[in-house]
Design a protein around this motif. Structure first.
Motif, mmCIF file in Angstrom:
data_model
loop_
_atom_site.group_PDB
_atom_site.id
_atom_site.type_symbol
_atom_site.label_atom_id
_atom_site.label_comp_id
_atom_site.label_asym_id
_atom_site.label_seq_id
_atom_site.Cartn_x
_atom_site.Cartn_y
_atom_site.Cartn_z
ATOM 1 N N GLN A 150 5.168 -12.795 -4.920
ATOM 2 C CA GLN A 150 5.057 -11.553 -5.690
ATOM 3 C C GLN A 150 6.057 -11.536 -6.845
ATOM 4 N N ARG B 15 5.923 -3.706 -7.324
ATOM 5 C CA ARG B 15 4.907 -2.961 -6.573
ATOM 6 C C ARG B 15 3.529 -3.099 -7.214
ATOM 7 N N SER C 29 0.341 -6.306 7.972
ATOM 8 C CA SER C 29 -0.603 -5.604 8.839
ATOM 9 C C SER C 29 0.101 -4.524 9.662
ATOM 10 N N GLN C 30 -0.696 -3.644 10.252
ATOM 11 C CA GLN C 30 -0.134 -2.608 11.122
ATOM 12 C C GLN C 30 0.653 -3.223 12.269
ATOM 13 N N TYR D 79 -6.949 0.397 7.675
ATOM 14 C CA TYR D 79 -6.033 -0.344 6.810
ATOM 15 C C TYR D 79 -4.590 0.083 7.076
ATOM 16 N N PRO E 182 -1.962 -5.913 -1.868
ATOM 17 C CA PRO E 182 -2.232 -4.725 -1.053
ATOM 18 C C PRO E 182 -2.428 -5.089 0.419
ATOM 19 N N PHE E 183 -1.838 -4.310 1.291
ATOM 20 C CA PHE E 183 -2.008 -4.470 2.743
ATOM 21 C C PHE E 183 -1.543 -5.845 3.247
ATOM 22 N N ASP F 275 -0.613 0.900 6.025
ATOM 23 C CA ASP F 275 0.044 1.584 4.915
ATOM 24 C C ASP F 275 0.411 0.526 3.870
ATOM 25 N N PRO F 276 -0.108 0.596 2.644
ATOM 26 C CA PRO F 276 0.162 -0.448 1.656
ATOM 27 C C PRO F 276 1.636 -0.543 1.277
ATOM 28 N N LEU F 277 2.393 0.512 1.463
ATOM 29 C CA LEU F 277 3.816 0.497 1.139
ATOM 30 C C LEU F 277 4.698 0.178 2.341
#
Length: 379
Positions: free
Chosen positions: A108, A263, A272-273, A73, A268-269, A75-77
């Motif tokens: 959001q 936040r 992507s990376q 996964y 979440p996620f 980093d969610p932040l």
């Protein structure tokens, strides 16, 4: 086996007794830009989605290929990206919340701050119209009531009318600069004057998806405004100037009294990376990116000058597109473009938005405009 559009429509019919929320039936459908048709002897060009015709920088592609850990996964932040952005924009990393493109960041915001109150009264969101066609969908799904304020005849926001539309139920105002699909920007003075008329407990969102292409020296800079106003939120994206539309990475910038709640509602996620690494690499090689963006700006200037030389009357163009207010002739023009292997974005009987694309595509578009006699002309 290929899934057709009819298959998708059939699959989307609700089972007996299963119905969506009532608002869903009232929402418009988002119409993505269609691909061009194949015309024998002509190379096809897609000018319907405001995509950057250039691929990502080689250094960005290298960063993507060097990141194989997609089984993990992200980093969610999105800490690496927010840290890089903080340095690049000179803002606190804590003030940045990432999302799946600027639209994801907007969703959001809407989910966090708008909807229906405990007493059943809907919040209101004021925005210009016509503007980004996802606005009514996103606002409607949030549970809020949208208040659309018509643009001026020159494609600009009517900020006086928008200020007058703000009531005690208004939770948020959306400003789109440059406005998609018409093209004009808001100036610093215009936005500051507008903010002076809006209560400080109303969130004002400055949507700057196309800010990379802006060259008007009087244009507002959302980040500068956010520094001065606690109720301002800025939206930006890597989809346009950086050419990362397919990776979906954007962000909002606002003060901690807003981000602390954002936040909580952030998906979440969502980034992507691969998207995060591509965005970071784009920032680190920004000088190379500016060269490509400037090439598109030069093409935009060529197209605008060409249209004006032909006698066309078009709004200020500060995005990577131009707007032709064709009215009832809109469908006809779109068909003629299609016959030239060009896909353009037609909006009902209002007008056509044409993305600045490859040089050959732009020249072919100008050639079509040279032969079309029903367009808006300079009086």
């Amino acid at each position: 086996m290929t899934t057709t559009e009819n298959d998708i429509n059939a699959a989307s019919v609700p089972a007996p007794g299963i119905r969506p929320r009532p608002v869903v039936d009232r929402l418009p459908r988002y119409a993505a830009g269609k691909p061009p048709v194949v015309i024998e002897g002509l190379e096809s060009y897609k000018l319907s989605s405001n995509e950057n015709p250039f691929p990502p920088l080689p250094s960005v592609l290298e960063a993507i290929s060097a990141h194989p850990n997609v089984n993990r996964y992200p980093d969610p932040l999105a800490t690496a990206l927010r840290t890089e952005l903080a340095s690049f924009l000179d803002v606190p990393a804590e003030d940045i919340v990432t999302g799946a493109g600027s639209l994801g960041a907007l969703n959001q915001l809407l989910a966090t701050f708008t909807g229906q109150n405990e007493d059943g009264v809907q919040d209101e969101v004021v925005y210009p119209w016509r503007s980004f066609e996802a606005y009514p969908i996103s606002v409607g799904l949030s549970g809020a009531r949208d208040v659309q304020v018509p643009l001026r005849s020159d494609g600009h926001h009517d900020l006086d009318a928008m200020a007058a539309a703000v009531t005690d139920r208004t939770k948020m105002v959306l400003l789109c600069t440059p406005n998609n699909p018409t093209g004009p920007v808001l100036t610093r003075d215009e936005v500051e004057g507008f903010l002076a008329k809006v209560p400080e407990d109303v969130i004002v969102v400055i949507d700057e998806a196309y800010e990379d292409f802006v060259r008007d020296p009087e244009a507002v800079n959302g980040v500068d405004v956010y520094r001065r106003h606690q109720n301002v939120v800025v939206l930006r994206t890597f989809s346009k100037g950086a050419g990362l539309a397919g990776l979906r990475v954007g962000y909002s910038i606002s003060h901690p009294h807003l981000t602390q709640y954002l936040r909580v509602a952030a998906v979440p996620f969502a980034v992507s990376q691969i998207a995060e690494q591509a965005a970071v690499a784009s920032l680190r090689h920004h000088s190379e990116l500016v060269e490509r963006i400037q090439a598109l700006v030069a093409e935009r200037t060529r197209v605008v000058d060409g249209l004006k030389a032909l006698g066309w009357d078009i709004p200020q163009a500060e995005g990577n597109f131009v707007w032709l207010a064709l009215g009832e002739n809109t469908p006809e023009f779109a068909v003629l473009a299609e016959q030239q292997a060009l896909s353009v974005r037609a909006f009902g009987t209002e007008g056509v938005r044409v993305t600045i694309g490859e040089a050959e595509a732009n020249s072919r578009f100008l050639a079509l405009c040279a032969t079309y006699t029903k367009g808006p002309r300079v009086s």
